[in-house]
Scaffold this motif. Structure first.
Motif, PDB file in Angstrom:
ATOM      1  N   GLU A   1       0.814  -1.223   0.000  1.00 11.53           N
ATOM      2  CA  GLU A   1       0.000   0.000   0.000  1.00 11.53           C
ATOM      3  C   GLU A   1       0.843   1.266   0.000  1.00 11.53           C
ATOM      4  N   SER A   2       2.078   1.168   0.462  1.00 15.41           N
ATOM      5  CA  SER A   2       2.927   2.361   0.561  1.00 15.41           C
ATOM      6  C   SER A   2       3.824   2.569  -0.660  1.00 15.41           C
ATOM      7  N   LEU A   3       3.792   1.645  -1.612  1.00 16.43           N
ATOM      8  CA  LEU A   3       4.701   1.752  -2.753  1.00 16.43           C
ATOM      9  C   LEU A   3       4.394   2.987  -3.591  1.00 16.43           C
ATOM     10  N   PRO A   4       5.454   3.673  -4.047  1.00 15.67           N
ATOM     11  CA  PRO A   4       5.238   4.854  -4.894  1.00 15.67           C
ATOM     12  C   PRO A   4       4.795   4.454  -6.300  1.00 15.67           C
ATOM     13  N   GLN A   5       4.197   5.387  -6.995  1.00 17.91           N
ATOM     14  CA  GLN A   5       3.727   5.154  -8.366  1.00 17.91           C
ATOM     15  C   GLN A   5       4.896   4.915  -9.316  1.00 17.91           C
ATOM     16  N   THR A   6       6.113   5.221  -8.887  1.00 15.71           N
ATOM     17  CA  THR A   6       7.293   5.004  -9.728  1.00 15.71           C
ATOM     18  C   THR A   6       7.804   3.562  -9.626  1.00 15.71           C
ATOM     19  N   THR A   7       7.075   2.726  -8.911  1.00 18.19           N
ATOM     20  CA  THR A   7       7.447   1.324  -8.744  1.00 18.19           C
ATOM     21  C   THR A   7       6.469   0.423  -9.486  1.00 18.19           C
ATOM     22  N   ALA A   8       7.012  -0.618 -10.074  1.00 18.83           N
ATOM     23  CA  ALA A   8       6.195  -1.715 -10.582  1.00 18.83           C
ATOM     24  C   ALA A   8       6.740  -2.967  -9.899  1.00 18.83           C
ATOM     25  N   LEU A   9       5.971  -3.518  -8.978  1.00 24.33           N
ATOM     26  CA  LEU A   9       6.355  -4.729  -8.269  1.00 24.33           C
ATOM     27  C   LEU A   9       5.578  -5.898  -8.869  1.00 24.33           C
ATOM     28  N   ILE A  10       6.315  -6.853  -9.419  1.00 24.00           N
ATOM     29  CA  ILE A  10       5.679  -8.040  -9.993  1.00 24.00           C
ATOM     30  C   ILE A  10       5.866  -9.196  -9.025  1.00 24.00           C
TER      31      ILE A  10
END
Length: 186
Positions: free
Chosen positions: A91-100
């Protein structure tokens, strides 16, 4: 960029399909050297919470986004406390991250209503529930191996995508030899 999912949950038994999907995402990251520089691969069986946090919260270098690929993400998430800590990170990940998140899964029978369902990421699984509540920030996609009768068409479609072709008989012969192994067929 705000409309792109931050967490992508890829699950199923078609590891070739999953890897091709990941390659397509990586290919859309621009310059291959910069894409590689902004990509981290971790294994959930051995990666620490700090390694995952660092990989997913770092600012991208000369790129729009960072890509983190976590295989076996559920390996250490067996307790409610660990699941809560993990979803807080998601929930805290920034929009600049894509976590697969890559979850190996198999189709199996549910005992109660005797219908096919995934062995791991069932409809009520805590991660699937989280993804549904996360809305556009999360994306879930199933990758299932083709059934035996679907494999010849899969072979012909793959050949077309690779600028080749198979006759229906040739595709059937290949499918008869290798079954539903998409990796080997490719």
């Amino acid at each position: 960029m705000d409309d792109k999912p931050v967490v992508l949950i890829l699950h199923g038994d078609d590891s070739y399909g999953i890897e091709q999907f990941i390659l397509s995402i990586s290919g859309r990251m621009g310059d291959p050297a910069m894409a590689e520089l902004n990509t981290t691969r971790l294994d959930g069986r051995s990666a620490s919470d700090e390694e995952l946090r660092t990989a997913t919260t770092s600012i991208p270098f000369l790129a729009e986004r960072r890509l983190t690929i976590l295989t076996h993400p559920l390996a250490k998430l067996t307790s409610a406390a660990n699941q809560k800590r993990f979803t807080a990170l998601l929930e805290s990940l920034p929009q600049t991250t894509a976590l697969i998140l890559v979850v190996e899964d198999r189709f199996g029978w549910q005992t109660r209503d005797k219908r096919l369902d995934w062995d791991v990421l069932k409809e009520k699984h805590w991660l699937v529930t989280w993804a549904a509540a996360a809305g556009k920030r999360a994306y879930v996609r199933e990758f299932s191996l083709p059934k035996a009768n679907e494999m010849p068409e899969w072979v012909m479609k793959q050949a077309r995508e690779l600028k080749g072709q198979f006759t229906p008989g040739g595709a059937q012969a290949l499918a008869n030899l290798i079954g539903s192994d998409t990796q080997l067929a490719s």
